[in-house]
Enzyme design. Structure first.
Site: not given
Ligand code: CTP
Length: 405
Positions: A210, A307, A323, A337
């Site tokens: 990304n 994570i 974030f 979230k």
């Molecule tokens: N994060 C993480 N591990 C993942 C995915 C995300 O630690 N596998 C953390 C990111 O570092 C950030 C937060 O989770 O702090 C973002 O949440 P996430 O739910 O993943 O948001 P998006 O990627 O934007 O996904 P969506 O909005 O589709 O739920």
């Protein structure tokens, strides 16, 4: 340790005989590694030439508010956002009055008014002017607005009188500037940060990733160092230098990031997940490069482990900050979230083709279970410092409640 390295500092010079000391100040700030832009008022130019300051700062000096060329190169609003610190040295009695009155009729005062960054002034004037009730009232107003007042020193003055009103020496100002960037708010704390994107391989030459640049996470790591923390930064593939004193661990995939985070999470007090971790990865990584064949092809993706949620669920979880980068319904998605992942705080930032990722500026909404602060558009470095202050305060508040509750 020099905290001025890579800091963006505007040295504002107003009309005072002490303006000659600004030349030495500018040189020393640059020697300390700061990126310096000089802004002079018209009366400052009666005391020292812009050419001198241009040679010492290595950049064109900014002098006029209504200069179309200069505004096209870097406008006053852009300059205001660019700076990590605005240091007015010398600050004349008249400039102090304009600052306290919120004037914006010259470039330097307009920048101060437009900026949300840290502002420090080193007054320089005749001792009677300094003691005058009008100046003292202006200084009190500025203090109330959290402007740092550096000096003045006592001693003999250019006008032949003796008393308070001498500008501090460049060496003293340098030392104070260093301290301005050192808050000690996180002294003794271990802070673990993730930053950048992850890369999920499809085959040996292709991957899914990304547009995250890692800039926000790296700025937060630097701000945490300045706040006195021990910082471990788990970085995905980014083109950024490691901030001084930060322990950096490079990873590529979400799974590697998870392993690295879990290895360090037990020993950290605060976890800040700025990384744009891939939510899905290819189910299988081809051993050899995939050759093109049919007109269409399907790629099966499987979810990666979250994570952030894993750290928040630890038995001895650190203060956990997530974030949320969103293109729409920013606050609503961010709050849900935070609740879903059981976080102490979430930082929401708008992203899109022209904002968020790979930019030097951003705006943030910081949410916690019963609070919310909005930080206006600013440089990522300034936002990082403000965010670290808020995280330190919230983490401390929770600690205090737990220990007394
Ligand atoms: N994060 C993480 N591990 C993942 C995915 C995300 O630690 N596998 C953390 C990111 O570092 C950030 C937060 O989770 O702090 C973002 O949440 P996430 O739910 O993943 O948001 P998006 O990627 O934007 O996904 P969506 O909005 O589709 O739920």
């Amino acid at each position: 340790m020099d905290t001025l390295y890579n800091k963006r500092i505007i040295v504002g010079i107003s009309g005072s005989i002490a303006a000659y000391k600004s030349a030495e100040l500018t040189r020393r700030l640059r020697d300390a590694g700061a990126d310096v832009r000089v802004v002079m008022t018209r009366s400052a130019m009666e005391f020292i030439t812009p050419l001198t300051l241009q040679a010492l700062s290595g950049r064109a000096v900014h002098t006029e508010l209504m200069d179309a060329d200069a505004e096209a190169a870097m406008g006053h609003i852009e300059l205001a956002r660019w700076a990590d610190l605005i240091l007015i040295a010398p600050a004349s009695a008249d400039f102090i009055a304009r600052l306290s009155g919120g004037h914006a009729n010259d470039l330097l005062s307009a920048i101060c008014l437009a900026s949300q960054t840290q502002l420090a002034i080193a007054p320089a004037m005749n001792q009677a002017m300094w003691d005058n009730a009008a100046t003292q009232a202006n200084i009190a107003t500025l203090k109330q607005r959290e402007v740092s007042i550096l000096g003045p020193a006592q001693g003999s003055q250019a006008c032949g009188e003796t008393g308070p009103g001498r500008m501090l020496e460049p060496e003293q100002l340098l030392k104070i500037c260093n301290n301005l960037f050192q808050s000690g708010l996180m002294s003794g704390q271990h802070v673990l940060i993730t930053a950048g994107p992850t890369r999920e391989p499809i085959d040996p030459v292709r991957y899914i990733s990304n547009r995250s640049s890692g800039k926000m996470g790296f700025a937060i790591a630097e701000a945490a160092i300045e706040a006195g923390a021990d910082v471990t930064l788990i970085a995905g593939p980014v083109q950024l230098d490691t901030p001084e004193r930060v322990t950096r661990v490079d990873v590529e995939t979400a799974s590697q990031m998870q392993q690295a985070v879990l290895k360090h999470a037990g020993a950290c007090d605060i976890f800040i997940a700025t990384a744009a971790v891939a939510d899905y990865r290819p189910g299988l990584q081809a051993v050899n490069k995939i050759k093109k064949q049919a007109d269409e092809m399907q790629l099966k993706l499987v979810k990666t482990h979250d994570i952030l949620a894993a750290v928040a669920a630890l038995a001895k979880a650190p203060f956990t900050v997530g974030f949320a980068a969103e293109t729409d319904k920013l606050l609503e998605y961010a709050r849900s979230k935070m609740e879903r992942k059981n976080l102490n705080m979430i930082v929401a930032n708008p992203v899109g083709p022209t904002r968020g990722f790979d930019q030097d500026t951003n705006e943030l909404d910081i949410l916690w279970p019963n609070g919310h602060i909005h930080l206006d558009l600013n440089s990522k470095k300034t936002l990082a410092r403000k965010l670290i202050t808020i995280i330190a305060e919230r983490a401390h508040a929770i600690d205090t409640t737990e220990n007394t509750g």
